[in-house]
Design a protein around this motif. Sequence first.
Motif, PDB file in Angstrom:
ATOM      1  N   TYR A  62       0.798  -1.217   0.000  1.00 39.47           N
ATOM      2  CA  TYR A  62       0.000   0.000   0.000  1.00 39.47           C
ATOM      3  C   TYR A  62       0.835   1.275   0.000  1.00 39.47           C
ATOM      4  O   TYR A  62       0.434   2.282  -0.537  1.00 39.47           O
ATOM      5  CB  TYR A  62      -0.905   0.024   1.216  1.00 39.47           C
ATOM      6  CG  TYR A  62      -2.095  -0.880   1.121  1.00 39.47           C
ATOM      7  CD1 TYR A  62      -3.201  -0.504   0.382  1.00 39.47           C
ATOM      8  CD2 TYR A  62      -2.109  -2.103   1.755  1.00 39.47           C
ATOM      9  CE1 TYR A  62      -4.297  -1.328   0.283  1.00 39.47           C
ATOM     10  CE2 TYR A  62      -3.206  -2.936   1.660  1.00 39.47           C
ATOM     11  CZ  TYR A  62      -4.294  -2.540   0.932  1.00 39.47           C
ATOM     12  OH  TYR A  62      -5.376  -3.361   0.839  1.00 39.47           O
TER      13      TYR A  62
ATOM     14  N   ARG C  24      -6.431  -8.885  -5.912  1.00 40.64           N
ATOM     15  CA  ARG C  24      -6.140  -9.149  -4.504  1.00 40.64           C
ATOM     16  C   ARG C  24      -4.903 -10.052  -4.402  1.00 40.64           C
ATOM     17  O   ARG C  24      -4.180 -10.041  -3.416  1.00 40.64           O
ATOM     18  CB  ARG C  24      -7.368  -9.845  -3.921  1.00 40.64           C
ATOM     19  CG  ARG C  24      -7.348 -10.046  -2.437  1.00 40.64           C
ATOM     20  CD  ARG C  24      -7.513  -8.744  -1.703  1.00 40.64           C
ATOM     21  NE  ARG C  24      -6.722  -8.809  -0.487  1.00 40.64           N
ATOM     22  CZ  ARG C  24      -6.427  -7.774   0.277  1.00 40.64           C
ATOM     23  NH1 ARG C  24      -6.858  -6.581  -0.053  1.00 40.64           N
ATOM     24  NH2 ARG C  24      -5.714  -7.920   1.346  1.00 40.64           N
ATOM     25  N   THR C  29      -1.242  -7.509   1.121  1.00 42.80           N
ATOM     26  CA  THR C  29      -1.087  -6.908   2.448  1.00 42.80           C
ATOM     27  C   THR C  29      -2.373  -6.996   3.257  1.00 42.80           C
ATOM     28  O   THR C  29      -3.454  -6.755   2.743  1.00 42.80           O
ATOM     29  CB  THR C  29      -0.708  -5.432   2.293  1.00 42.80           C
ATOM     30  OG1 THR C  29       0.313  -5.330   1.330  1.00 42.80           O
ATOM     31  CG2 THR C  29      -0.235  -4.849   3.597  1.00 42.80           C
ATOM     32  N   VAL C  30      -2.222  -7.315   4.519  1.00 37.76           N
ATOM     33  CA  VAL C  30      -3.353  -7.270   5.450  1.00 37.76           C
ATOM     34  C   VAL C  30      -3.135  -6.045   6.325  1.00 37.76           C
ATOM     35  O   VAL C  30      -2.078  -5.874   6.916  1.00 37.76           O
ATOM     36  CB  VAL C  30      -3.386  -8.539   6.306  1.00 37.76           C
ATOM     37  CG1 VAL C  30      -4.473  -8.439   7.341  1.00 37.76           C
ATOM     38  CG2 VAL C  30      -3.594  -9.745   5.432  1.00 37.76           C
ATOM     39  N   GLN C  31      -4.144  -5.197   6.401  1.00 39.56           N
ATOM     40  CA  GLN C  31      -3.995  -3.962   7.184  1.00 39.56           C
ATOM     41  C   GLN C  31      -4.200  -4.303   8.631  1.00 39.56           C
ATOM     42  O   GLN C  31      -5.323  -4.311   9.120  1.00 39.56           O
ATOM     43  CB  GLN C  31      -5.037  -2.941   6.722  1.00 39.56           C
ATOM     44  CG  GLN C  31      -4.959  -2.687   5.258  1.00 39.56           C
ATOM     45  CD  GLN C  31      -4.398  -1.325   4.980  1.00 39.56           C
ATOM     46  OE1 GLN C  31      -3.526  -0.834   5.698  1.00 39.56           O
ATOM     47  NE2 GLN C  31      -4.885  -0.683   3.962  1.00 39.56           N
ATOM     48  N   TYR C  32      -3.115  -4.528   9.359  1.00 38.11           N
ATOM     49  CA  TYR C  32      -3.187  -5.323  10.574  1.00 38.11           C
ATOM     50  C   TYR C  32      -4.204  -4.916  11.649  1.00 38.11           C
ATOM     51  O   TYR C  32      -5.123  -5.686  11.874  1.00 38.11           O
ATOM     52  CB  TYR C  32      -1.803  -5.516  11.178  1.00 38.11           C
ATOM     53  CG  TYR C  32      -1.874  -6.049  12.568  1.00 38.11           C
ATOM     54  CD1 TYR C  32      -2.485  -7.279  12.802  1.00 38.11           C
ATOM     55  CD2 TYR C  32      -1.407  -5.331  13.650  1.00 38.11           C
ATOM     56  CE1 TYR C  32      -2.606  -7.772  14.067  1.00 38.11           C
ATOM     57  CE2 TYR C  32      -1.533  -5.830  14.925  1.00 38.11           C
ATOM     58  CZ  TYR C  32      -2.142  -7.054  15.123  1.00 38.11           C
ATOM     59  OH  TYR C  32      -2.270  -7.527  16.381  1.00 38.11           O
ATOM     60  N   GLU C  34      -6.825  -3.251  11.819  1.00 38.33           N
ATOM     61  CA  GLU C  34      -8.222  -3.296  11.400  1.00 38.33           C
ATOM     62  C   GLU C  34      -8.600  -4.686  10.911  1.00 38.33           C
ATOM     63  O   GLU C  34      -9.624  -5.229  11.283  1.00 38.33           O
ATOM     64  CB  GLU C  34      -8.496  -2.278  10.299  1.00 38.33           C
ATOM     65  CG  GLU C  34      -8.353  -0.829  10.724  1.00 38.33           C
ATOM     66  CD  GLU C  34      -6.954  -0.309  10.541  1.00 38.33           C
ATOM     67  OE1 GLU C  34      -6.198  -0.932   9.777  1.00 38.33           O
ATOM     68  OE2 GLU C  34      -6.581   0.707  11.159  1.00 38.33           O
ATOM     69  N   GLN C  35      -7.773  -5.217  10.035  1.00 40.73           N
ATOM     70  CA  GLN C  35      -8.045  -6.562   9.530  1.00 40.73           C
ATOM     71  C   GLN C  35      -7.136  -7.530  10.258  1.00 40.73           C
ATOM     72  O   GLN C  35      -5.968  -7.243  10.459  1.00 40.73           O
ATOM     73  CB  GLN C  35      -7.670  -6.680   8.047  1.00 40.73           C
ATOM     74  CG  GLN C  35      -8.453  -5.818   7.124  1.00 40.73           C
ATOM     75  CD  GLN C  35      -7.888  -5.929   5.723  1.00 40.73           C
ATOM     76  OE1 GLN C  35      -6.735  -6.286   5.518  1.00 40.73           O
ATOM     77  NE2 GLN C  35      -8.703  -5.629   4.758  1.00 40.73           N
ATOM     78  N   GLN C  36      -7.690  -8.661  10.635  1.00 44.67           N
ATOM     79  CA  GLN C  36      -6.828  -9.681  11.215  1.00 44.67           C
ATOM     80  C   GLN C  36      -7.188 -11.008  10.603  1.00 44.67           C
ATOM     81  O   GLN C  36      -8.355 -11.307  10.405  1.00 44.67           O
ATOM     82  CB  GLN C  36      -7.010  -9.729  12.721  1.00 44.67           C
ATOM     83  CG  GLN C  36      -6.527  -8.461  13.377  1.00 44.67           C
ATOM     84  CD  GLN C  36      -6.310  -8.640  14.866  1.00 44.67           C
ATOM     85  OE1 GLN C  36      -6.273  -9.744  15.373  1.00 44.67           O
ATOM     86  NE2 GLN C  36      -6.167  -7.536  15.557  1.00 44.67           N
ATOM     87  N   LEU C  37      -6.165 -11.778  10.300  1.00 42.23           N
ATOM     88  CA  LEU C  37      -6.419 -13.108   9.778  1.00 42.23           C
ATOM     89  C   LEU C  37      -6.648 -14.044  10.951  1.00 42.23           C
ATOM     90  O   LEU C  37      -6.015 -13.910  12.000  1.00 42.23           O
ATOM     91  CB  LEU C  37      -5.213 -13.599   8.987  1.00 42.23           C
ATOM     92  CG  LEU C  37      -4.855 -12.809   7.741  1.00 42.23           C
ATOM     93  CD1 LEU C  37      -3.614 -13.398   7.117  1.00 42.23           C
ATOM     94  CD2 LEU C  37      -5.990 -12.861   6.754  1.00 42.23           C
TER      95      LEU C  37
END
Lengths: 393, 407, 203
Positions: A62, C24, C29-32, C34-37
Amino acid sequence: MNNLDQIFVYAKYWLLSQLPGGVQSLVSIVLDIIAIIAVFGTCFALTTILERKGLGRIQNRYGPNRVGPCGLLQPMADAIKMLTKEDIVPFAADKVVHYLAPLVLTVPIWLAFSVIPFGREMSAIDLDAGVLFFFAVGGASELAVFMAGWSSRNKYSLVGAMRAIAQMISYEVPLVLATIPVIMLSGSLNLNKIVEAQSGYAFGVAQWNVFTPWGFAGFFLFLIAATAESNRSPFDLPEGESEIIAGFLTEYSGFKYALFFLGEYLGLFAVTALSVTLFLGGWHAPLQVLEFLPSWFCFFVKFAAIIAVFIWVRGTVPRLRFDQLLNFSWRFLVPLTLVNLLVAVVWHFTSLGAGLDQSLRWLISAAMIVPAYVYFGRALSPNRPTRIYQYAE
Amino acid sequence: MTALAEPPVMHEAPPSGTIWRLAEDRSSFAGPTDDRAGGLPDHDLLEVALGPHHPSTHGVFRMDVVLDGEEVVRLKPVFGYLHRNHEKIAEKNSYLAAIPYTDRLDYICSMTNNWAYVMTVEKLTGFQPPERAEYIRVIVGELTRLFNHACLVGFLLQDMGALGTPLMYAFREREKILDLFESLSGARMMCNYMRFGGVRCDLPDGWIEEAKQVVAEFPRFLDEFEALLTGNEILLVRSQGIGVLSKELAVNAGVTGPMLRASGVGYDLRKVDKYSIYPRFNFRIPLGQHGDVFDRYMIRLLEMRESLSILKQALDTIPAGPIVDPKAKQRGLRPKAGEAYGRIEAPKGELGFYVVSDGSPNPYRFRIRPPSLINLTVLEDMCLGHTIADVVIILGSVDIVLGEVDR
Amino acid sequence: MLGSGIIKGMVETARNFFGSYVSRERLTTVQYPEQQLAPHENARTIPLLVYDGDMEHLRCTACGICEMECPAQCIYIVKDTVKKSDYLGRMQFQPRVFDIDISVCMACGICAEVCPFDSIMMDQVFALSTQNRFSGLLLHKEDLAKANGYFHAIHPSDAGDIDARRDEDKRKAEAKAKAAVAAKAAAAIKSSEASAKQVEVAA
């Protein structure tokens, strides 16, 4: 429409008209300075964030997106961080020179913007020797870089400064040589006149220098030399962080470091603005139908496009080695710019009453520049056979 | 190529430009010990310590470099900054407790480290891993080789100044493999997965399909990589003819792995030792001819493609069955007195473990042959005469992990 | 020709640039925060101690195997002085002190592997930073003890297997106990019968 085009000019004259006659000329200068500093200061902030975001996207991530909406306030955060950082001066440093170096780098570069026409009637000084002035003030950055490298008393700084000097001096030559055809054919060193020479439309398309064979070649040669001149990848050897940490910037921190950063980007902006002026018709619109667009808008769109290309290149290529860098300048760029000079001459004289067909002129020019490109390209990197890899079972 | 069937020919005497310089007194650089023709130039030289805090030393590692201008006239690698006493700790701990420590040797490839160690102990005890366990080991080992090589190429390009773009692409792919490892073993990097006579746990449901998909998508990444880099003129001029390592020197110095094969020696333990079930798979060993940085780069790319072919075969034919030898004992293992040397073709070269047992619950002697360290010994010979920028990429092409070099 | 390779590379980066906006698969990237795996079921971080019911019923019997096997030697156990009855009704010691220094723990999971009482298991918490690096990272019995329900939530299949096994053990033990009781009762009846007989004989 014309109002929008000249809005800044009118605003300035309106402001001046409110003042007594005696101070008008002085205020006029101050206004010009403020405008340039505000516009290019903003450009600097925007470029740092957009460059990081663009590189991020190139690398499939990003980029900064935490501070403010879409991360657009990141430059503010960076600035605050830079300003509040401790300013470390090495014990053994030559303190005065160490202090002066970032100033010596930054101040002259602002001067370079004074001769560039950003729009119709929008250049701070209408200097007859504009191009000359530009290169003269641009040359001051070499001094600053060497001051920084020498005064830091650090081996990496010294190596970086040495590299920077050699690189900047080598690339100044093709940079200037690439502008000479433009000066020759427009018959002036005045940047306003050069822009004027590129006015007019043929079949609805602008007659910029880049649309001529010598201008086309010259534009790319100029851009390559400009990349090196502004220490951008793939020519970022003076700071090549994987080799010599940060080159001449190693011992700088805090605001001084930020000033170097600023100076570097301003150098890039200045040389980009010059390339727009010399080859891309300055503030002229690319097509006749787009002529309604404000001139300054056209200028900044081209400006942004070239900056984007710089970012794109930075995201793609590895760095050259130092000897290869110098070879590239002296064995490739300089001869090609000289050939290009000849092309410009041929182009000029074939138009004078010779009555040659346009396509034939292009053919002749191409016949001169393309073989030269191939030949010097070959000489630069001797033909390496494609390697075949064997397999053992 | 038939050379693979037997070990490479060893040369009688080390070639000129000896490799023994490491043992020299390093108190002074410009001493009279320099045996090179002409010796050091008599004008001023610049001594630069590259590291231990340097962006391109891949960890804490120092190269004391003497520069003539920007040309390297001497170079001394100095290591030990990351020494963690691994061998001694393993001699104090039980056999089982040494496995998680091997994860941290070459912390990029924990699976292959585990493998080499448990193989050694299996030699010592005679445990026989069942069929399925061998397949799992080959699969995770080759996955490890895939991402190790991808990362190495990324780091190499980073050292060349490509601003992280290839590295980020490599990391993007590596994530997928690390996810596989996490769902398999519970940890992304410190897997601690292999056990004596087998592996710790069976594959989770659907793991094979996920792995197949990763393997199927990987060639696309390799193609992208090659389009981005292999034809790039800057990469070519930077890497071709740089850091040439001759066949003779490589063999004499004990260099192994892709570096040795880039120098043109067909020596791969998967073919030479035929350990595990590698003889069942069809794969080839790419060989370089020049032994320069570019060859080392290309050999890694080509090896990735071969690994993919092994993976495809292994994932298609993996049998069902037990995953641990029923005779195997993990806790309180007391192998009868004896010694064993186990070695595998780790992504970086020959990784060997030498374990001596005296019948007690902990090894009497525990010794590692780290490929990174031994490949690093030829660093000076490759770097002399090149510039500082080349030193960085030559070091990058050796593929070291300091956890393994210093142990 | 000079430059063709660079142009090829630039096309590739441009593809990635635009691809990262649409695919995707490229922008992984995972926006940590806010987003969590969701963690994988096998994922492990630091150890935990399982208890059934309440904290007083830790499965741990303070046997010390994990303490001995821990590669990093980060477990410290002190046995309690009194025994408590475990799930099978046997009297077992419990730990009075059970400390794990998670600044040393390397999350290898060997303790969980060697535990014969299914007591020590691997947790999945990962935000473990504290203000104090000594006492903050030294976890005591109270911090480590987690309910069986929690263990079910993070490792459902493992927990299911273990519970099934324990239920089976319990059932067997109960059956055995019942059998023992029955045998005892039968023996008692027998003996009473026998004594009755004797009484009869005597009569």
